[in-house]
Design an enzyme around this catalytic site. Structure first.
Site, mmCIF file in Angstrom:
data_model
loop_
_atom_site.group_PDB
_atom_site.id
_atom_site.type_symbol
_atom_site.label_atom_id
_atom_site.label_comp_id
_atom_site.label_asym_id
_atom_site.label_seq_id
_atom_site.Cartn_x
_atom_site.Cartn_y
_atom_site.Cartn_z
ATOM 1 N N HIS A 363 35.414 33.285 35.584
ATOM 2 C CA HIS A 363 34.214 34.115 35.751
ATOM 3 C C HIS A 363 34.099 35.041 34.553
ATOM 4 C CE1 HIS A 363 37.609 36.543 37.046
ATOM 5 N NE2 HIS A 363 36.873 37.611 36.694
ATOM 6 N N ASP A 365 33.021 39.195 33.800
ATOM 7 C CA ASP A 365 33.051 40.373 34.665
ATOM 8 C C ASP A 365 31.707 41.077 34.826
ATOM 9 O OD1 ASP A 365 35.665 40.025 35.349
ATOM 10 O OD2 ASP A 365 36.465 41.489 33.929
ATOM 11 N N HIS A 435 37.075 34.193 32.011
ATOM 12 C CA HIS A 435 38.526 34.184 32.218
ATOM 13 C C HIS A 435 38.845 33.871 33.669
ATOM 14 C CE1 HIS A 435 37.016 38.214 33.063
ATOM 15 N NE2 HIS A 435 38.004 38.316 33.954
ATOM 16 N N ARG A 445 52.329 39.021 42.408
ATOM 17 C CA ARG A 445 51.897 39.441 41.056
ATOM 18 C C ARG A 445 51.035 40.688 41.195
ATOM 19 N NH1 ARG A 445 46.980 38.982 38.055
ATOM 20 N NH2 ARG A 445 47.084 37.814 36.103
HETATM 21 O O1 LIG Z 1 44.464 39.849 37.226
HETATM 22 C C1 LIG Z 1 44.028 39.314 36.227
HETATM 23 O O2 LIG Z 1 44.759 38.926 35.299
HETATM 24 C C2 LIG Z 1 42.526 39.119 36.078
HETATM 25 C C3 LIG Z 1 41.724 39.544 37.253
HETATM 26 C C4 LIG Z 1 40.264 39.434 36.997
HETATM 27 O O3 LIG Z 1 39.816 38.774 36.130
HETATM 28 C C5 LIG Z 1 39.329 40.196 37.839
HETATM 29 O O4 LIG Z 1 39.732 40.794 38.843
HETATM 30 O O5 LIG Z 1 38.116 40.198 37.505
HETATM 31 FE FE LIG Z 2 37.744 39.334 35.697
#
Ligand SMILES: O=C(O)CCC(=O)C(=O)O
Ligand SMILES: [Fe+2]
Length: 514
Positions: A363, A365, A435, A445
């Site tokens: 996606h 952001d 990403h 994690r």
């Molecule tokens: O946690 C991550 O490495 C990315 C999370 C992400 O892209 C998001 O929450 O928009």
């Molecule tokens: Fe993100």
């Protein structure tokens, strides 16, 4: 409305050509028909439609520009800008120029959509160049290539094509005029930005990138990046090493003991159940999410459910990351918190066998990614006001869970980042940075996800807390030694994520976690 139209149709004396679509955008209709023919390899028809679309688009542009001459739109601004006659004239003229620049977006916005299609005019030239070549008209193909290069003078693929054409070259005079005029307007506006205190958010930055770089180079010949406000932080990978734009990885933003304290806080987050709008598994049934906002952490601390020290550390870590990202990407321009979320993703035991999905689908952001249309629509429900994103990682004792960046197609991976304690990855939130996160197949994690905005209206309401802790922010891990540079992936090491590793939804995607 449909019923009304039917009623009018039935009235005597009303003919079908009495109905006029005042919203019609002939260039869009021609463009879409042209693209359909192009996709069907019908290049002769494609050429005809795309030429028509280009000329309609340029005349729509003229019409829009003509409407920019006129009285002030914003009376408040008029009052504000009346210090003297010359200033008033300059301010009025700058407003006209900005309005004209905005017209490019207007014609590039498909009727019914809110956001503009990026590169609308250059994409005509790109398609026409290919189509003319296919129908054997090398001269016109070369003309289109030359015109395209007016927008992107360093585009390697197009420069290569130009070499191949080896023919008497001309440039489409209409396009040359369009580009030169736009450049001149931008130069004037930039002069006003520099000398008259104006601000300008360029609606079409393609030419600007070229122009702004030239202008900024003159003033700051070395680097456009600001110095980092904390000692001991290392830039482990920059945009170039990550094969993209506006991407960076910093290390040593937190110490091991700070990560440990923050991880302790995540335990409370799990119990508090404040995960992604109470959805335990927003992206995948194979993982559980636990989330904690700064505000929630403060409330828990107030109730004695978590340690004040840990809640404060969350705020300090967020503020430290904000300062680092602000000074790296936007020196001199304030970045506000837009949303901050301490998030853990935990692999569900016994649910990992044959798993094909991602922990977080690809996606962007701040826009809705449309991989097929190679677009990212900057319109709701996307969080369009987000300008920069950061993720501050807290641990590495889990399996999978790497962050990766892709091209707009969502499948060509351009860079990967392995989370670890104190590592902060930051990037601009737009379409240049699609990403996702690989599946977390074992363990938990945890990271602090941070989003920032230039817009004051969208600033997160934790300001009081930030000010309160601001003075102590610099205490956290500010004197750690620099980390060594990490080798980067080169462009030819880019990989397509295997189909066995993920699914590729074909529909428009909003960020759906909150
Ligand atoms: O946690 C991550 O490495 C990315 C999370 C992400 O892209 C998001 O929450 O928009
Ligand atoms: Fe993100």
């Amino acid at each position: 409305m449909r019923e009304d139209i039917e009623k009018y149709r039935r009235m005597s004396g009303v003919k079908s050509d009495s109905f006029q679509d005042l919203e019609a955008a002939p260039h869009w209709e021609a463009y879409e028909t042209g693209v359909q023919h192009y996709d069907a390899d019908e290049y002769l028809q494609a050429v005809a439609w795309l030429e028509e679309s280009l000329s309609e688009a340029l005349s729509a542009l003229e019409e829009c520009r003509a409407l920019c001459e006129g009285p002030w739109e914003d009376e408040d601004e008029e009052e504000k800008m009346q210090p003297g006659l010359y200033e008033a004239i300059a301010a009025h003229y700058i407003q006209v120029l900005k309005c004209r620049q905005q017209c490019v977006l207007e014609i590039a916005t498909k009727p019914g959509r809110i956001s503009a299609t990026e590169d609308f005019i250059p994409s005509h030239l790109d398609l026409l160049q290919f189509a003319y070549n296919q129908v054997g008209n090398q001269t016109l193909a070369a003309e289109c290539a030359a015109s395209y290069l007016l927008f992107y003078p360093t585009d390697e693929a197009m420069l290569e094509k130009m070499k191949q054409y080896r023919t008497e070259l001309g440039e489409d005079t209409a396009v040359t005029h369009y580009v030169q005029r736009s450049l001149m307007e931008k130069k004037l506006i930039y002069y006003a930005v520099e000398h008259l205190g104006e601000t300008f958010n360029d609606p079409v930055s393609i030419i600007l990138i070229f122009l702004k770089d030239q202008m900024l180079m003159r003033r700051t010949p070395k680097s456009l990046r600001g110095p980092l406000p904390f000692e001991g932080i290392a830039v482990t990978m920059d945009s170039q090493q990550m094969n993209g734009t506006q991407r960076v990885v910093f290390d040593r933003v937190l110490t091991e003991s700070e990560c440990k304290d923050l991880l302790r806080l995540t335990k409370a987050a799990g119990e508090a159940g404040d995960g992604y709008r109470a959805r335990r598994s927003p992206h995948t049934p194979h993982e559980r999410f636990e989330g904690l906002t700064v505000l929630k952490a403060m409330q828990l601390a107030q109730n004695g459910d978590v340690e004040w020290r840990d809640a404060k550390l969350l705020l300090q870590a967020s503020e430290k990351s904000r300062k680092i990202i602000e000074s790296y990407f936007t020196p001199g321009k304030k970045l506000h918190f837009s949303f901050t979320h301490l998030v853990c993703r935990r692999a569900v035991d016994g649910e990992q066998e044959g798993r094909m999905d991602l922990s977080h689908p690809v996606h962007a952001d701040n826009c809705l990614l449309d991989p097929e249309g190679q677009e990212c629509w900057k319109e709701p429900p996307a969080y369009v006001y987000r300008d920069y994103s950061g993720i501050l990682y807290l641990n590495d004792d889990f399996q999978g869970g790497g962050l990766f960046f892709t091209e707009m197609d969502t499948v060509t991976v351009t860079a990967e980042v392995r989370p670890k304690c104190g590592r902060l990855v930051a990037f601009s939130s737009g379409k240049e940075n699609p990403h996702g996160v690989w599946a977390v197949s074992r363990g938990r994690r945890c990271a602090i996800a941070l989003w920032y905005t230039h817009s004051r209206e969208h600033a997160e309401q934790v300001k009081g807390y930030v000010e309160e802790t601001n003075t102590s922010t610099s205490n956290i891990s500010s004197s750690a030694p620099r980390a060594p540079n990490r080798a980067s992936k080169t462009a030819d090491q880019r990989q397509k994520p295997g189909l066995d590793r993920k699914q590729h939804p074909k529909v428009l995607r909003a960020r759906d976690e909150f």
